[in-house]
Design a protein around this motif. Structure first.
Motif, PDB file in Angstrom:
ATOM      1  N   GLY A  12      -7.216   7.027  -1.929  1.00 22.61           N
ATOM      2  CA  GLY A  12      -7.818   6.081  -2.309  1.00 22.61           C
ATOM      3  C   GLY A  12      -9.006   6.417  -3.450  1.00 22.61           C
ATOM      4  N   LEU A  13      -9.540   7.447  -3.348  1.00 20.54           N
ATOM      5  CA  LEU A  13     -10.745   8.048  -4.211  1.00 20.54           C
ATOM      6  C   LEU A  13      -9.720   8.424  -5.668  1.00 20.54           C
ATOM      7  N   LEU A  14      -8.806   8.936  -5.544  1.00 19.72           N
ATOM      8  CA  LEU A  14      -8.080   9.468  -6.855  1.00 19.72           C
ATOM      9  C   LEU A  14      -7.411   8.461  -7.537  1.00 19.72           C
ATOM     10  N   GLN A  15      -7.130   7.321  -6.859  1.00 15.75           N
ATOM     11  CA  GLN A  15      -6.189   6.355  -7.603  1.00 15.75           C
ATOM     12  C   GLN A  15      -7.007   5.649  -8.809  1.00 15.75           C
ATOM     13  N   PRO A  16      -8.278   5.532  -8.690  1.00 16.41           N
ATOM     14  CA  PRO A  16      -8.907   4.735  -9.696  1.00 16.41           C
ATOM     15  C   PRO A  16      -9.285   5.745 -10.839  1.00 16.41           C
ATOM     16  N   LEU A  17      -9.680   7.100 -10.288  1.00 14.14           N
ATOM     17  CA  LEU A  17      -9.901   8.247 -11.211  1.00 14.14           C
ATOM     18  C   LEU A  17      -8.691   8.621 -11.959  1.00 14.14           C
ATOM     19  N   TYR A  18      -7.539   8.227 -11.398  1.00 16.08           N
ATOM     20  CA  TYR A  18      -6.466   8.652 -11.983  1.00 16.08           C
ATOM     21  C   TYR A  18      -5.992   7.478 -13.198  1.00 16.08           C
ATOM     22  N   LYS A  23      -6.523   6.412 -19.243  1.00 18.55           N
ATOM     23  CA  LYS A  23      -7.183   5.646 -20.345  1.00 18.55           C
ATOM     24  C   LYS A  23      -6.497   4.076 -20.170  1.00 18.55           C
ATOM     25  N   MET A  24      -6.341   3.585 -19.048  1.00 19.80           N
ATOM     26  CA  MET A  24      -5.643   2.347 -18.992  1.00 19.80           C
ATOM     27  C   MET A  24      -6.701   1.194 -19.076  1.00 19.80           C
ATOM     28  N   ASP A  25      -6.421   0.121 -19.800  1.00 14.68           N
ATOM     29  CA  ASP A  25      -7.303  -0.964 -19.816  1.00 14.68           C
ATOM     30  C   ASP A  25      -7.394  -1.686 -18.414  1.00 14.68           C
ATOM     31  N   ALA A  26      -8.516  -2.534 -18.297  1.00 12.25           N
ATOM     32  CA  ALA A  26      -8.762  -2.919 -17.098  1.00 12.25           C
ATOM     33  C   ALA A  26      -7.820  -4.116 -16.524  1.00 12.25           C
ATOM     34  N   SER A  27      -7.052  -4.766 -17.202  1.00 17.11           N
ATOM     35  CA  SER A  27      -6.330  -5.630 -16.675  1.00 17.11           C
ATOM     36  C   SER A  27      -4.990  -4.903 -16.113  1.00 17.11           C
ATOM     37  N   SER A  28      -4.682  -3.617 -16.668  1.00 12.47           N
ATOM     38  CA  SER A  28      -3.618  -2.748 -16.211  1.00 12.47           C
ATOM     39  C   SER A  28      -3.869  -2.365 -14.813  1.00 12.47           C
ATOM     40  N   VAL A  29      -5.212  -1.878 -14.672  1.00 12.30           N
ATOM     41  CA  VAL A  29      -5.675  -1.345 -13.678  1.00 12.30           C
ATOM     42  C   VAL A  29      -5.768  -2.263 -12.493  1.00 12.30           C
ATOM     43  N   GLY A  30      -6.064  -3.429 -12.846  1.00  8.66           N
ATOM     44  CA  GLY A  30      -6.247  -4.655 -12.078  1.00  8.66           C
ATOM     45  C   GLY A  30      -4.578  -5.107 -11.201  1.00  8.66           C
ATOM     46  N   ILE A  31      -3.757  -4.870 -12.379  1.00  8.09           N
ATOM     47  CA  ILE A  31      -2.537  -5.511 -11.878  1.00  8.09           C
ATOM     48  C   ILE A  31      -1.997  -4.238 -10.890  1.00  8.09           C
ATOM     49  N   LEU A  32      -2.169  -3.037 -11.093  1.00  5.30           N
ATOM     50  CA  LEU A  32      -1.792  -1.902 -10.243  1.00  5.30           C
ATOM     51  C   LEU A  32      -2.259  -1.983  -8.789  1.00  5.30           C
ATOM     52  N   PHE A  33      -3.838  -2.223  -8.807  1.00  6.93           N
ATOM     53  CA  PHE A  33      -4.283  -2.603  -7.323  1.00  6.93           C
ATOM     54  C   PHE A  33      -3.921  -3.867  -6.700  1.00  6.93           C
ATOM     55  N   PHE A  34      -3.519  -4.856  -7.452  1.00  4.34           N
ATOM     56  CA  PHE A  34      -2.993  -5.968  -6.882  1.00  4.34           C
ATOM     57  C   PHE A  34      -1.463  -5.924  -6.560  1.00  4.34           C
ATOM     58  N   ILE A  72       3.224  11.985  -3.970  1.00  6.92           N
ATOM     59  CA  ILE A  72       4.092  12.819  -4.845  1.00  6.92           C
ATOM     60  C   ILE A  72       4.154  12.117  -6.066  1.00  6.92           C
ATOM     61  N   LEU A  73       4.539  10.878  -6.072  1.00  4.67           N
ATOM     62  CA  LEU A  73       4.773  10.149  -7.448  1.00  4.67           C
ATOM     63  C   LEU A  73       3.589  10.065  -8.460  1.00  4.67           C
ATOM     64  N   PHE A  74       2.377  10.111  -7.573  1.00  9.22           N
ATOM     65  CA  PHE A  74       1.166  10.098  -8.541  1.00  9.22           C
ATOM     66  C   PHE A  74       1.154  11.456  -9.256  1.00  9.22           C
ATOM     67  N   ILE A  75       1.468  12.604  -8.598  1.00 11.16           N
ATOM     68  CA  ILE A  75       1.431  13.804  -9.412  1.00 11.16           C
ATOM     69  C   ILE A  75       2.071  13.706 -10.677  1.00 11.16           C
ATOM     70  N   PHE A  76       3.308  12.883 -10.619  1.00  8.59           N
ATOM     71  CA  PHE A  76       4.113  13.100 -11.783  1.00  8.59           C
ATOM     72  C   PHE A  76       4.064  12.175 -13.107  1.00  8.59           C
ATOM     73  N   VAL A  77       3.829  10.745 -12.403  1.00  6.29           N
ATOM     74  CA  VAL A  77       3.899   9.498 -13.322  1.00  6.29           C
ATOM     75  C   VAL A  77       2.519   9.488 -14.511  1.00  6.29           C
ATOM     76  N   THR A  78       2.837   8.886 -15.478  1.00  2.00           N
ATOM     77  CA  THR A  78       1.925   8.920 -16.514  1.00  2.00           C
ATOM     78  C   THR A  78       1.714   7.514 -17.242  1.00  2.00           C
ATOM     79  N   ASP A  79       2.565   6.597 -16.754  1.00  6.34           N
ATOM     80  CA  ASP A  79       2.278   5.167 -17.470  1.00  6.34           C
ATOM     81  C   ASP A  79       2.129   4.225 -16.531  1.00  6.34           C
ATOM     82  N   PHE A  80       1.968   3.050 -17.173  1.00  8.04           N
ATOM     83  CA  PHE A  80       1.736   1.734 -16.268  1.00  8.04           C
ATOM     84  C   PHE A  80       3.106   1.322 -15.365  1.00  8.04           C
ATOM     85  N   ILE A  81       4.299   1.384 -16.099  1.00  5.11           N
ATOM     86  CA  ILE A  81       5.395   1.089 -15.243  1.00  5.11           C
ATOM     87  C   ILE A  81       5.894   1.875 -14.264  1.00  5.11           C
TER      88      ILE A  81
END
Length: 192
Positions: A12-18, A23-34, A72-81
């Motif tokens: 939970g602490l790492l997700q927003p930092l990640y 460098k994701m925009d605010a709307s992308s971050v909002g969609i991910l947490f949604f 595990i996926l958070f370790i390797f993924v690098t884009d919004f999709i």
């Protein structure tokens, strides 16, 4: 409780930092947490039904798998999709864990010791919520954010391993008991 709270706090602490690090925009971050919250909401009722009907132990094991896979996926993924899947898995894990954990504790303890048991378990959860942010923050600053997700992987893997030998408890309710519980729920009572 310690293992769950440690891994959940770490992730939970790492997700927003990640997402900030990517460098994701605010709307992308909002969609991910949604996405995470939506997945949790959609699966909450089926998770509760499955936990009551089959096994709370298996529900917690499944939650552990979802959380570990997400980490595990958070370790390797690098884009919004790519991030949609780990965020969804995180939400699904939360729905299965939260619908089964407290009721499993209640099923495994007698009524005289239940309050003490919840207090002890809560103490270990609070302890994990103190230790995890300190260790997570230190490693995120001095190692890397993606690699620090390995703490969650380790925590949830151990949670999975210790959940397997728990006894299978299936609570049987009769219709009058369910009716009484529904009346209590809708009347807003907190005591029997």
């Amino acid at each position: 409780s310690f293992l769950f709270s440690f891994g959940f706090s770490c992730g939970g602490l790492l997700q927003p930092l990640y997402t900030q690090n990517l460098k994701m925009d605010a709307s992308s971050v909002g969609i991910l947490f949604f996405t995470s919250n939506l997945a949790s909401t959609i699966t909450r009722l089926p998770a509760g039904i499955l936990a009551d009907r089959y096994s709370k132990r298996l529900s917690i094991s499944f939650a552990s798998i979802c959380f570990a896979a997400s980490s595990i996926l958070f370790i390797f993924v690098t884009d919004f999709i790519q991030l949609l899947l780990p965020f969804a898995l995180w939400g699904i894990g939360a729905s299965f864990y939260f619908t089964a954990s407290n009721t499993l504790i209640a099923d495994l303890t007698d009524t005289q010791n239940r309050v003490k048991t919840y207090a002890r378990i809560g103490m270990f959860g609070v302890l994990a919520n103190i230790v995890s942010p300190l260790l997570t923050g230190y490693l995120a600053d001095n190692w890397s954010i993606p690699q620090t997700f390995s703490l969650s992987v380790i925590s949830f893997t151990f949670l999975f391993a210790i959940t397997i030998p728990l006894p299978k408890v299936k609570t049987e309710y009769n219709v009058s008991e369910l009716d009484r519980r529904c009346k209590t729920l809708f009347s807003g009572a907190v005591k029997e």
